[in-house]
Design a protein around this motif. Structure first.
Motif, PDB file in Angstrom:
ATOM      1  N   LEU A   1       0.846  -1.188   0.000  1.00 32.24           N
ATOM      2  CA  LEU A   1       0.000   0.000   0.000  1.00 32.24           C
ATOM      3  C   LEU A   1       0.882   1.238   0.000  1.00 32.24           C
ATOM      4  CD1 LEU A   1      -2.590  -0.930   2.792  1.00 32.24           C
ATOM      5  CD2 LEU A   1      -3.063  -0.862   0.331  1.00 32.24           C
ATOM      6  N   THR A   2       0.396   2.292  -0.668  1.00 36.92           N
ATOM      7  CA  THR A   2       1.051   3.594  -0.566  1.00 36.92           C
ATOM      8  C   THR A   2       0.425   4.339   0.600  1.00 36.92           C
ATOM      9  OG1 THR A   2       1.466   3.678  -2.946  1.00 36.92           O
ATOM     10  CG2 THR A   2       1.565   5.764  -1.746  1.00 36.92           C
ATOM     11  N   LEU A   3       1.259   4.750   1.557  1.00 37.38           N
ATOM     12  CA  LEU A   3       0.766   5.390   2.772  1.00 37.38           C
ATOM     13  C   LEU A   3       0.987   6.896   2.781  1.00 37.38           C
ATOM     14  CD1 LEU A   3       2.135   2.767   5.331  1.00 37.38           C
ATOM     15  CD2 LEU A   3      -0.169   2.882   4.347  1.00 37.38           C
ATOM     16  N   LEU A   4       2.071   7.349   2.154  1.00 41.77           N
ATOM     17  CA  LEU A   4       2.434   8.765   2.159  1.00 41.77           C
ATOM     18  C   LEU A   4       2.642   9.258   0.737  1.00 41.77           C
ATOM     19  CD1 LEU A   4       5.128   8.716   4.998  1.00 41.77           C
ATOM     20  CD2 LEU A   4       2.724   9.352   5.226  1.00 41.77           C
ATOM     21  N   GLU A   5       2.328  10.528   0.520  1.00 45.46           N
ATOM     22  CA  GLU A   5       2.578  11.175  -0.772  1.00 45.46           C
ATOM     23  C   GLU A   5       3.247  12.520  -0.516  1.00 45.46           C
ATOM     24  OE1 GLU A   5      -1.115   9.499  -3.517  1.00 45.46           O
ATOM     25  OE2 GLU A   5      -1.347  11.390  -2.430  1.00 45.46           O
ATOM     26  N   SER A   6       4.114  12.927  -1.428  1.00 46.95           N
ATOM     27  CA  SER A   6       4.759  14.236  -1.300  1.00 46.95           C
ATOM     28  C   SER A   6       3.755  15.337  -1.618  1.00 46.95           C
ATOM     29  CB  SER A   6       5.948  14.339  -2.255  1.00 46.95           C
ATOM     30  OG  SER A   6       6.928  13.376  -1.924  1.00 46.95           O
ATOM     31  N   LYS A   7       3.843  16.424  -0.847  1.00 46.66           N
ATOM     32  CA  LYS A   7       2.982  17.585  -1.078  1.00 46.66           C
ATOM     33  C   LYS A   7       3.789  18.833  -0.786  1.00 46.66           C
ATOM     34  CE  LYS A   7      -1.506  19.609   0.050  1.00 46.66           C
ATOM     35  NZ  LYS A   7      -2.721  19.512   0.893  1.00 46.66           N
ATOM     36  N   GLY A   8       4.247  19.493  -1.860  1.00 53.32           N
ATOM     37  CA  GLY A   8       5.113  20.653  -1.683  1.00 53.32           C
ATOM     38  C   GLY A   8       6.391  20.218  -0.996  1.00 53.32           C
TER      39      GLY A   8
ATOM     40  N   GLY B   1       6.321  19.126   2.106  1.00 53.62           N
ATOM     41  CA  GLY B   1       5.944  18.188   3.151  1.00 53.62           C
ATOM     42  C   GLY B   1       5.359  16.911   2.589  1.00 53.62           C
ATOM     43  N   ILE B   2       4.618  16.221   3.416  1.00 51.59           N
ATOM     44  CA  ILE B   2       3.970  14.980   2.994  1.00 51.59           C
ATOM     45  C   ILE B   2       2.500  15.022   3.387  1.00 51.59           C
ATOM     46  CG2 ILE B   2       6.070  13.592   3.095  1.00 51.59           C
ATOM     47  CD1 ILE B   2       3.560  13.102   5.855  1.00 51.59           C
ATOM     48  N   THR B   3       1.719  14.170   2.744  1.00 46.88           N
ATOM     49  CA  THR B   3       0.315  14.020   3.097  1.00 46.88           C
ATOM     50  C   THR B   3      -0.018  12.541   3.126  1.00 46.88           C
ATOM     51  OG1 THR B   3      -1.945  14.697   2.550  1.00 46.88           O
ATOM     52  CG2 THR B   3      -0.507  14.121   0.706  1.00 46.88           C
ATOM     53  N   LEU B   4      -1.035  12.180   3.858  1.00 47.54           N
ATOM     54  CA  LEU B   4      -1.437  10.779   3.955  1.00 47.54           C
ATOM     55  C   LEU B   4      -2.387  10.424   2.830  1.00 47.54           C
ATOM     56  CD1 LEU B   4      -2.195  10.507   7.789  1.00 47.54           C
ATOM     57  CD2 LEU B   4      -0.154   9.715   6.605  1.00 47.54           C
ATOM     58  N   THR B   5      -2.206   9.240   2.268  1.00 51.96           N
ATOM     59  CA  THR B   5      -3.185   8.719   1.318  1.00 51.96           C
ATOM     60  C   THR B   5      -4.413   8.260   2.110  1.00 51.96           C
ATOM     61  OG1 THR B   5      -2.349   6.456   1.473  1.00 51.96           O
ATOM     62  CG2 THR B   5      -1.317   7.908  -0.188  1.00 51.96           C
ATOM     63  N   GLN B   6      -5.454   7.836   1.412  1.00 54.30           N
ATOM     64  CA  GLN B   6      -6.637   7.316   2.095  1.00 54.30           C
ATOM     65  C   GLN B   6      -6.272   6.088   2.936  1.00 54.30           C
ATOM     66  OE1 GLN B   6      -9.941   6.489  -0.508  1.00 54.30           O
ATOM     67  NE2 GLN B   6     -11.213   5.683   1.122  1.00 54.30           N
ATOM     68  N   ASN B   7      -5.431   5.211   2.378  1.00 51.23           N
ATOM     69  CA  ASN B   7      -4.974   4.047   3.136  1.00 51.23           C
ATOM     70  C   ASN B   7      -4.118   4.478   4.329  1.00 51.23           C
ATOM     71  OD1 ASN B   7      -6.183   2.088   1.451  1.00 51.23           O
ATOM     72  ND2 ASN B   7      -4.501   2.250  -0.011  1.00 51.23           N
ATOM     73  N   GLY B   8      -3.308   5.510   4.118  1.00 49.46           N
ATOM     74  CA  GLY B   8      -2.477   6.018   5.195  1.00 49.46           C
ATOM     75  C   GLY B   8      -3.306   6.593   6.334  1.00 49.46           C
TER      76      GLY B   8
END
Length: 296
Positions: A45-52, A54-61
């Motif tokens: 599963l992908t738990l984290l995504e880059s955002k600018g 910082g990072i953001t949580l995926t729905q699974n995250g």
């Protein structure tokens, strides 16, 4: 599942930053990144995504973060209870409750329990229904009491205890005192409202929506039921209040009822426990028996 990696992920999710999590945990940032990537690989599963930057949580995250918080809260709860047993030989009972059960029902149940088990420590936290359920879900409470019709959490057992009458009240001597009016007419009055998260506030807004009228105009917002009724008794506004709390004010002629055409309100009180959890605690089970015996 690698619990060490899960703990690192939880800290990253909490702080919304890999670098801040690494700093808080006093380990290197690359070590945190590697552990989380290994966790994602293990779970597929992908738990984290880059955002600018910082990072953001995926729905699974987001899902995993909420569940992991509860897991580690349980760990802390176990440690706390073991410490209690080691130091005193007795368990404590943690209760979370909305204001009406806390102020008007729990005292007599607790008094009966304490007469039988005087050495047991009991702690009560009063809050709104949303906060109470969070306390129970995160192992900050062993048992909870709420007044709430719907929106029940899937991980909570709700045992119905009783219905309570709710009244619209105004200051004694108010032009609408003891009168029968429509809901729309009463909604023209300034309301004393409870805080966001209060089930009574949610219920009143839902009642207006069902009858297709605008919600009440909030003139004053207070965080507790007693504070709110005292504001009415002091001469301001109207509110929806449980009869168990308002009846003594009514008898002293400090407030009066307003009757609504074709509407009588009863609201349910529930005893709440975590689902799929069988307690072997004698403290817990005895208190629940006292509550059930008191209302049977």
């Amino acid at each position: 599942m690698n619990l060490h990696a899960l703990r690192l992920f939880t800290k990253v999710a909490e702080l919304k930053s890999v670098s801040k999590a690494a700093q808080a945990l006093m380990i290197s940032q690359p070590a945190v990144t590697i552990q989380i990537k290994n966790l994602e690989k293990e779970l597929d599963l992908t738990l984290l995504e880059s955002k600018g930057r910082g990072i953001t949580l995926t729905q699974n995250g987001e899902f995993l973060f909420k569940q992991a918080q509860r897991l580690f809260d349980l760990e802390l709860d176990i440690e706390h209870k073991l410490e209690q047993l080691k130091n005193t030989g007795n368990e404590e009972l943690q209760i979370a409750s909305t204001h009406v059960p806390s102020h008007f029902l729990l005292p007599k149940w607790l008094a009966k329990y304490k007469h039988a088990y005087p050495t047991t420590n009991i702690h009560i936290k009063s809050a709104n229904s949303q906060q109470v359920i969070e306390e129970l879900l995160h192992y900050k409470a062993d048992i909870a009491f709420i007044v709430k019709e719907d929106g029940h959490h899937p991980d909570i057992n709700y045992q119905f205890l009783m219905n309570l009458d709710y009244w619209f009240i105004v200051p004694y001597g108010h032009p609408l005192a003891d009168q029968t009016v429509t809901l729309a007419e009463l909604m023209q009055e300034p309301f004393v409202s409870r805080e966001d998260g209060s089930s009574t506030k949610e219920y009143l807004n839902a009642l207006c929506k069902v009858h297709k009228i605008p919600p009440p105009r909030v003139g004053l917002q207070l965080d507790g039921i007693n504070e709110s009724i005292h504001a009415i008794a002091a001469g301001y506004g109207t509110m929806l209040a449980p009869s168990i709390a308002a009846s003594s004010f009514l008898q002293r002629q400090q407030v009066a009822r307003v009757f609504i055409k074709d509407i009588d309100i009863q609201r349910p009180i529930y005893l709440c426990t975590r689902k799929n959890e069988q307690s072997t605690s004698s403290t817990f089970n005895t208190f629940i028996s006292i509550v059930n015996d008191s209302i049977s």
